[in-house]
Motif scaffolding. Structure first.
Motif, short mmCIF file in Angstrom:
data_model
loop_
_atom_site.label_atom_id
_atom_site.label_comp_id
_atom_site.label_asym_id
_atom_site.label_seq_id
_atom_site.Cartn_x
_atom_site.Cartn_y
_atom_site.Cartn_z
N GLU A 1 -9.65 14.70 5.67
CA GLU A 1 -8.66 15.58 6.30
C GLU A 1 -7.77 14.84 7.30
O GLU A 1 -6.68 15.31 7.64
CB GLU A 1 -9.37 16.74 7.01
N ASP A 2 -8.23 13.71 7.81
CA ASP A 2 -7.45 12.97 8.81
C ASP A 2 -6.41 12.03 8.18
O ASP A 2 -5.58 11.46 8.87
CB ASP A 2 -8.38 12.13 9.70
N LEU A 3 -6.50 11.88 6.87
CA LEU A 3 -5.60 10.96 6.17
C LEU A 3 -4.17 11.50 6.17
O LEU A 3 -3.94 12.66 5.84
CB LEU A 3 -6.09 10.78 4.74
N LYS A 4 -3.23 10.66 6.57
CA LYS A 4 -1.82 11.07 6.57
C LYS A 4 -1.14 10.49 5.32
O LYS A 4 -1.11 9.27 5.14
CB LYS A 4 -1.12 10.59 7.84
N ILE A 5 -0.62 11.38 4.48
CA ILE A 5 0.01 10.96 3.22
C ILE A 5 1.35 11.66 3.09
O ILE A 5 1.46 12.85 3.34
CB ILE A 5 -0.83 11.32 1.98
N HIS A 6 2.36 10.92 2.67
CA HIS A 6 3.64 11.55 2.31
C HIS A 6 4.11 10.95 0.99
O HIS A 6 4.09 9.73 0.80
CB HIS A 6 4.70 11.32 3.38
N VAL A 7 4.53 11.82 0.08
CA VAL A 7 5.07 11.38 -1.21
C VAL A 7 6.58 11.52 -1.16
O VAL A 7 7.11 12.62 -0.95
CB VAL A 7 4.49 12.23 -2.36
N PHE A 8 7.27 10.40 -1.33
CA PHE A 8 8.74 10.40 -1.33
C PHE A 8 9.26 10.55 -2.76
O PHE A 8 8.93 9.74 -3.62
CB PHE A 8 9.29 9.09 -0.75
N ASN A 9 10.04 11.59 -2.99
CA ASN A 9 10.79 11.73 -4.24
C ASN A 9 12.03 10.85 -4.07
O ASN A 9 12.92 11.17 -3.29
CB ASN A 9 11.18 13.20 -4.44
N HIS B 1 -2.18 5.45 7.26
CA HIS B 1 -0.94 6.07 6.77
C HIS B 1 -0.73 5.66 5.32
O HIS B 1 -0.70 4.47 5.00
CB HIS B 1 0.27 5.59 7.58
N CYS B 2 -0.56 6.63 4.43
CA CYS B 2 -0.29 6.32 3.03
C CYS B 2 1.02 6.95 2.59
O CYS B 2 1.34 8.09 2.97
CB CYS B 2 -1.40 6.87 2.14
N TYR B 3 1.77 6.20 1.83
CA TYR B 3 3.05 6.68 1.31
C TYR B 3 3.11 6.42 -0.18
O TYR B 3 2.61 5.40 -0.66
CB TYR B 3 4.22 5.93 1.98
N ALA B 4 3.73 7.34 -0.91
CA ALA B 4 4.00 7.10 -2.32
C ALA B 4 5.51 7.19 -2.52
O ALA B 4 6.19 7.96 -1.85
CB ALA B 4 3.29 8.12 -3.20
N VAL B 5 6.01 6.37 -3.44
CA VAL B 5 7.43 6.41 -3.81
C VAL B 5 7.48 6.55 -5.32
O VAL B 5 6.90 5.73 -6.04
CB VAL B 5 8.18 5.12 -3.39
N THR B 6 8.13 7.62 -5.78
CA THR B 6 8.14 7.87 -7.23
C THR B 6 9.56 8.01 -7.77
O THR B 6 10.51 8.25 -7.02
CB THR B 6 7.39 9.17 -7.57
N LEU B 7 9.64 7.89 -9.07
CA LEU B 7 10.85 8.23 -9.81
C LEU B 7 11.36 9.60 -9.40
O LEU B 7 10.57 10.46 -8.99
CB LEU B 7 10.50 8.32 -11.29
N SER B 8 12.65 9.84 -9.54
CA SER B 8 13.22 11.16 -9.31
C SER B 8 12.38 12.24 -9.99
O SER B 8 12.02 12.12 -11.16
CB SER B 8 14.64 11.21 -9.87
N ALA B 9 12.06 13.28 -9.25
CA ALA B 9 11.27 14.39 -9.81
C ALA B 9 12.02 15.09 -10.95
O ALA B 9 11.42 15.79 -11.76
CB ALA B 9 10.92 15.39 -8.72
N GLN B 10 13.34 14.88 -11.01
CA GLN B 10 14.14 15.47 -12.09
C GLN B 10 13.96 14.71 -13.41
O GLN B 10 14.32 15.22 -14.47
CB GLN B 10 15.63 15.46 -11.72
N LEU B 11 13.44 13.48 -13.32
CA LEU B 11 13.35 12.62 -14.50
C LEU B 11 11.93 12.38 -14.98
O LEU B 11 11.72 11.94 -16.10
CB LEU B 11 14.00 11.26 -14.20
N SER B 12 10.94 12.62 -14.13
CA SER B 12 9.57 12.24 -14.47
C SER B 12 8.56 13.15 -13.78
O SER B 12 8.84 13.72 -12.72
CB SER B 12 9.32 10.79 -14.04
N GLY B 13 7.36 13.23 -14.35
CA GLY B 13 6.26 13.98 -13.73
C GLY B 13 5.52 13.17 -12.69
O GLY B 13 4.55 13.63 -12.09
#
Length: 279
Positions: free
Chosen positions: A108-116, A79-91
């Motif tokens: 293809e089996d990798l589970k990833i979610h990117v949290f804005n 399980h992979c997760y990303a947490v980033t700066l607000s999409a309104q403020l940064s790329g």
């Protein structure tokens, strides 16, 4: 390793998070007067603030590449997760999403979610904390995503800055009403909208009055704080952060509280003397 978290470097990590081994920081690059500074563990806040003060041009930041995120996701975790700066403020958010798509093309089996985060700084820190709690509670990947997205929708971010120049020059205050001239020593109390834009909540003459108005705004918005963590980050002003913390704890019975120093990106936008709070 069952899960891995990649947060962009606007996220301040607690000492416990740094020890875990499965939380990685994707560094942004800061540019001041023609010099590029990587926002990683080598970042020197005092030196950076001095360079910003001496440089006539506004500092800028560049987000991590999709390739950086792709590599970070392909680390063997299920399980992979990303947490980033607000999409309104940064790329940074879009870069992480592209990196996730590239990684999933390879596995293809990798589970990833990117949290804005719809936030920044310790707003991101609290989201990382929530992901860890959910994973350690044994939740499924889908349940973690659902729980953390719900948490993000209830989180509030506030800040009072000594100096708004960087935000103003970099266009991050474009949707804010014209701010009163700094010659009057008016300090706006700022917050984040539910979409992650910056908005002015109040203002006061002088930094201490503005900080107390921020405390009032936080207390007025606060709900079910007995289960929440209060997070405070400061840019080179620990005494000011402590004062705000005490003022809040007199009025809110939170579950936990921590205070952190700002890393590079947060230092660039908060500037010397800035205070950021998330709850």
């Amino acid at each position: 390793m069952s899960f891995h978290i990649v947060a962009d470097s606007c996220c301040e990590l607690t000492a416990d998070m740094k020890k875990r081994g499965n939380i990685e920081i994707a560094p942004l690059t800061l540019e001041v007067g023609g010099e590029s500074i990587l926002d990683d563990e080598t970042f020197d806040q005092k030196s950076f603030l001095r360079k910003v003060a001496e440089c006539p041009e506004c500092p800028k930041s560049a987000c991590p590449s999709p390739e950086y995120f792709r590599t970070a996701f392909l680390n063997g975790a299920k399980h992979c997760y990303a947490v980033t700066l607000s999409a309104q403020l940064s790329g940074s958010y879009n870069s992480a999403v592209l990196g996730a798509n590239l990684a999933q093309e390879e596995d293809e089996d990798l589970k990833i979610h990117v949290f804005n985060s719809r936030s920044a700084s310790i707003g991101e820190t609290l989201i990382v904390k929530k992901i860890v709690e959910c994973e350690e509670a044994g939740m499924s990947f889908e349940r973690v995503v659902e729980t953390v997205e719900l948490y993000i929708s209830t989180q509030h971010t506030y800040f009072v800055l000594e100096n708004l120049e960087t935000l103003r020059k970099n266009g991050r205050l474009s949707k804010t009403k014209a701010l009163v001239a700094s010659a009057l020593k008016i300090k706006p109390v700022m917050g984040a909208t539910s979409e992650g834009d910056i908005v002015q909540l109040d203002q006061a003459r002088g930094i201490n009055k503005a900080l107390m108005k921020m405390v009032d705004a936080i207390v007025n918005d606060a709900q079910h704080v007995e289960n929440k963590t209060l997070a405070i980050s400061h840019c080179n002003c620990p005494e000011r952060a402590e004062m705000v913390k005490e003022a809040l704890l007199e009025r809110l019975a939170v579950q936990d509280v921590f205070v952190l120093d700002t890393q590079g990106v947060s230092s660039m936008y908060a500037n010397d003397g800035g205070i950021i709070i998330a709850l």
